[in-house]
Design an enzyme around this catalytic site. Structure first.
Site, PDB file in Angstrom:
ATOM      1  N   ARG A   1       1.399   7.001  -6.720  1.00 50.82           N
ATOM      2  CA  ARG A   1       0.296   7.953  -6.887  1.00 50.82           C
ATOM      3  C   ARG A   1       0.780   9.371  -6.621  1.00 50.82           C
ATOM      4  O   ARG A   1       0.508  10.291  -7.395  1.00 50.82           O
ATOM      5  CB  ARG A   1      -0.853   7.568  -5.935  1.00 50.82           C
ATOM      6  CG  ARG A   1      -1.972   8.601  -5.910  1.00 50.82           C
ATOM      7  CD  ARG A   1      -3.193   8.137  -5.128  1.00 50.82           C
ATOM      8  NE  ARG A   1      -2.919   7.761  -3.732  1.00 50.82           N
ATOM      9  CZ  ARG A   1      -3.851   7.360  -2.882  1.00 50.82           C
ATOM     10  NH1 ARG A   1      -5.108   7.237  -3.279  1.00 50.82           N
ATOM     11  NH2 ARG A   1      -3.542   7.046  -1.643  1.00 50.82           N
TER      12      ARG A   1
ATOM     13  N   GLU B   1     -13.833  -1.147   6.600  1.00 51.47           N
ATOM     14  CA  GLU B   1     -13.798   0.198   6.019  1.00 51.47           C
ATOM     15  C   GLU B   1     -15.117   0.411   5.292  1.00 51.47           C
ATOM     16  O   GLU B   1     -15.652  -0.504   4.669  1.00 51.47           O
ATOM     17  CB  GLU B   1     -12.602   0.338   5.068  1.00 51.47           C
ATOM     18  CG  GLU B   1     -12.478   1.712   4.448  1.00 51.47           C
ATOM     19  CD  GLU B   1     -11.154   1.897   3.689  1.00 51.47           C
ATOM     20  OE1 GLU B   1     -10.085   1.641   4.282  1.00 51.47           O
ATOM     21  OE2 GLU B   1     -11.213   2.283   2.511  1.00 51.47           O
TER      22      GLU B   1
ATOM     23  N   TYR C   1       0.835  -1.212   0.000  1.00 50.53           N
ATOM     24  CA  TYR C   1       0.000   0.000   0.000  1.00 50.53           C
ATOM     25  C   TYR C   1       0.868   1.259   0.000  1.00 50.53           C
ATOM     26  O   TYR C   1       0.546   2.257  -0.641  1.00 50.53           O
ATOM     27  CB  TYR C   1      -0.939  -0.007   1.214  1.00 50.53           C
ATOM     28  CG  TYR C   1      -1.683   1.306   1.390  1.00 50.53           C
ATOM     29  CD1 TYR C   1      -2.542   1.778   0.408  1.00 50.53           C
ATOM     30  CD2 TYR C   1      -1.508   2.072   2.549  1.00 50.53           C
ATOM     31  CE1 TYR C   1      -3.221   2.990   0.570  1.00 50.53           C
ATOM     32  CE2 TYR C   1      -2.175   3.270   2.721  1.00 50.53           C
ATOM     33  CZ  TYR C   1      -3.032   3.731   1.722  1.00 50.53           C
ATOM     34  OH  TYR C   1      -3.691   4.924   1.888  1.00 50.53           O
TER      35      TYR C   1
ATOM     36  N   TYR D   1      -0.584  12.643   7.000  1.00 53.82           N
ATOM     37  CA  TYR D   1      -0.169  11.555   7.890  1.00 53.82           C
ATOM     38  C   TYR D   1       1.332  11.643   8.141  1.00 53.82           C
ATOM     39  O   TYR D   1       2.110  11.907   7.224  1.00 53.82           O
ATOM     40  CB  TYR D   1      -0.456  10.194   7.249  1.00 53.82           C
ATOM     41  CG  TYR D   1      -1.874   9.665   7.376  1.00 53.82           C
ATOM     42  CD1 TYR D   1      -2.795  10.206   8.261  1.00 53.82           C
ATOM     43  CD2 TYR D   1      -2.282   8.580   6.609  1.00 53.82           C
ATOM     44  CE1 TYR D   1      -4.081   9.694   8.364  1.00 53.82           C
ATOM     45  CE2 TYR D   1      -3.567   8.062   6.701  1.00 53.82           C
ATOM     46  CZ  TYR D   1      -4.461   8.621   7.584  1.00 53.82           C
ATOM     47  OH  TYR D   1      -5.722   8.101   7.669  1.00 53.82           O
TER      48      TYR D   1
ATOM     49  N   ARG E   1     -11.038  13.326   2.725  1.00 54.01           N
ATOM     50  CA  ARG E   1     -11.956  12.481   3.492  1.00 54.01           C
ATOM     51  C   ARG E   1     -13.323  12.391   2.829  1.00 54.01           C
ATOM     52  O   ARG E   1     -14.033  11.402   2.980  1.00 54.01           O
ATOM     53  CB  ARG E   1     -12.111  13.039   4.908  1.00 54.01           C
ATOM     54  CG  ARG E   1     -10.826  12.989   5.723  1.00 54.01           C
ATOM     55  CD  ARG E   1     -10.385  11.576   5.971  1.00 54.01           C
ATOM     56  NE  ARG E   1      -9.151  11.526   6.771  1.00 54.01           N
ATOM     57  CZ  ARG E   1      -8.468  10.406   6.963  1.00 54.01           C
ATOM     58  NH1 ARG E   1      -8.887   9.258   6.456  1.00 54.01           N
ATOM     59  NH2 ARG E   1      -7.368  10.418   7.679  1.00 54.01           N
TER      60      ARG E   1
END
Ligand code: 3EB
Length: 333
Positions: free
Chosen positions: A148, A321, A141, A201, A214
């Site tokens: 990305r 999730e 991930y 983060y 979000r």
């Protein structure tokens, strides 16, 4: 044009299709002549092996294939799907195949968006194999996040703030699969006061932060769409309730509630968004947790439509999730 989000159990639908997703675990996934993302993951709470979710439009569409992206364009909205097997991407000393594939996919998406005059990326659905596996000294991930991020930077796009709503979810096997909605109009990105923005983060979650909001409000002509990104039991930047799937469900819903509240501060469609008025997709890490998840969510979501899928979440300690969306008509001027 209008955009509808509907679920049904067999292919074939009235109206014009912009694109969609087929969720399920068949060895041969259904095909379509419109861009269809295949989410190769077991359905946990549907009476069918495969479920389709399809975006409809009532206007004329243009379609094409560009750099491996199958796309459709209707008025001010572009839907595209790209699948890229990472084996086709060469690793270098400091770039894993997945990182290279992730960068390439996003570069192609941005190129198509420029060509189509739809420069605003609204919502992205990212699926990758073995998301918590490690190679090249880094969790996969986190490799995806590197690729990305680099593509956003190279396209001179924001990497925090004006970034799309998204999810990044693990499946057992298969190519990197990315579907997206882009538009001619900017989105309104929303952040959760209970959570550190993902693009902020700290480095303990990987060398590059994830590039998503979000939630986001997007306005295809005549409508307002709320996309709540994949949401988990994260408060601040930390996972809460490790090992307790019911508590993770409750915390996740509190986070979604927070996003609904944020959306209603800026929404222009009049009627407020609500938890019960959203449709939800729930990713459950362990199929054996499906009943516990449904028991925990049923009283919280007030009978809203819920699709449950077995899939991996991007942190090993997250068990569930949820992503959510709703479409409201704009009051006519
Ligand atoms: C989180 O809050 C959970 O990398 O695009 C949720 C939504 C998550 C999107 C992404 C990741 C992504 O950090 C993980």
């Amino acid at each position: 044009m209008t955009l509808q989000h509907t679920a049904w159990r067999a292919p074939g639908t009235p109206g014009t299709v912009l694109g969609g997703v087929a969720i399920g675990e068949l060895s041969t996934m259904p095909g379509a002549d419109w861009p269809l993302q295949r989410l190769r993951a077991p359905l946990l709470c549907a009476g069918a092996a495969v479920l389709h979710e399809v975006w409809h439009t009532d206007g004329p569409v243009a379609s094409g294939h560009s750099d491996g992206i199958h796309w459709r364009r209707a008025d001010d909205v572009l839907w595209g799907v790209i699948e890229l097997p990472e084996e086709t991407c060469a690793a270098t000393d400091d770039t894993s195949p997945l990182r290279a594939a992730s960068q390439l996919v996003y570069e192609r998406v941005f190129k198509l968006m420029r060509a189509q005059g739809t420069p605003h990326l609204w919502r992205v659905w990212n699926y990758l194999a073995d998301i918590n596996g490690e190679s090249h000294g880094l969790e996969r991930y986190r490799q995806f996040n590197q690729g990305r991020y680099t593509a956003f930077v190279q396209a001179q796009r924001d990497t925090g703030g004006q970034v799309p709503a998204a999810c990044a979810i693990g499946v057992a096997a298969g190519p990197l699969s990315v579907a997206f909605l882009a538009g001619t109009s900017p989105l309104v990105p929303l952040e959760n006061p209970r959570q550190v923005s993902a693009w902020n983060y700290p480095a303990q979650y990987g060398p590059r932060a994830p590039t998503f909001s979000r939630a986001a409000l997007a306005c295809p002509r005549g409508q307002e769409v709320l996309f709540v990104s994949g949401t988990a039991s994260i408060v601040g930047h930390e996972t809460w309730h490790a090992g307790d799937v019911a508590a993770q469900c409750e915390e996740t819903v509190r986070n979604i509630e927070g996003m609904v509240r944020e959306a209603n501060r800026v929404a222009r469609s009049g009627r407020p968004f609500s938890l019960e008025g959203l449709s939800h997709r729930v990713y459950v890490r362990h199929a054996s947790d499906a009943n516990a998840v449904q028991r925990a969510l049923a009283p919280l979501l007030g009978g809203a439509p819920v699709v449950c899928v077995q899939a991996d979440i991007c942190r090993a300690d997250l068990l569930v999730e949820i992503e959510s969306q709703a479409i409201h008509p704009m009051p006519s001027a």
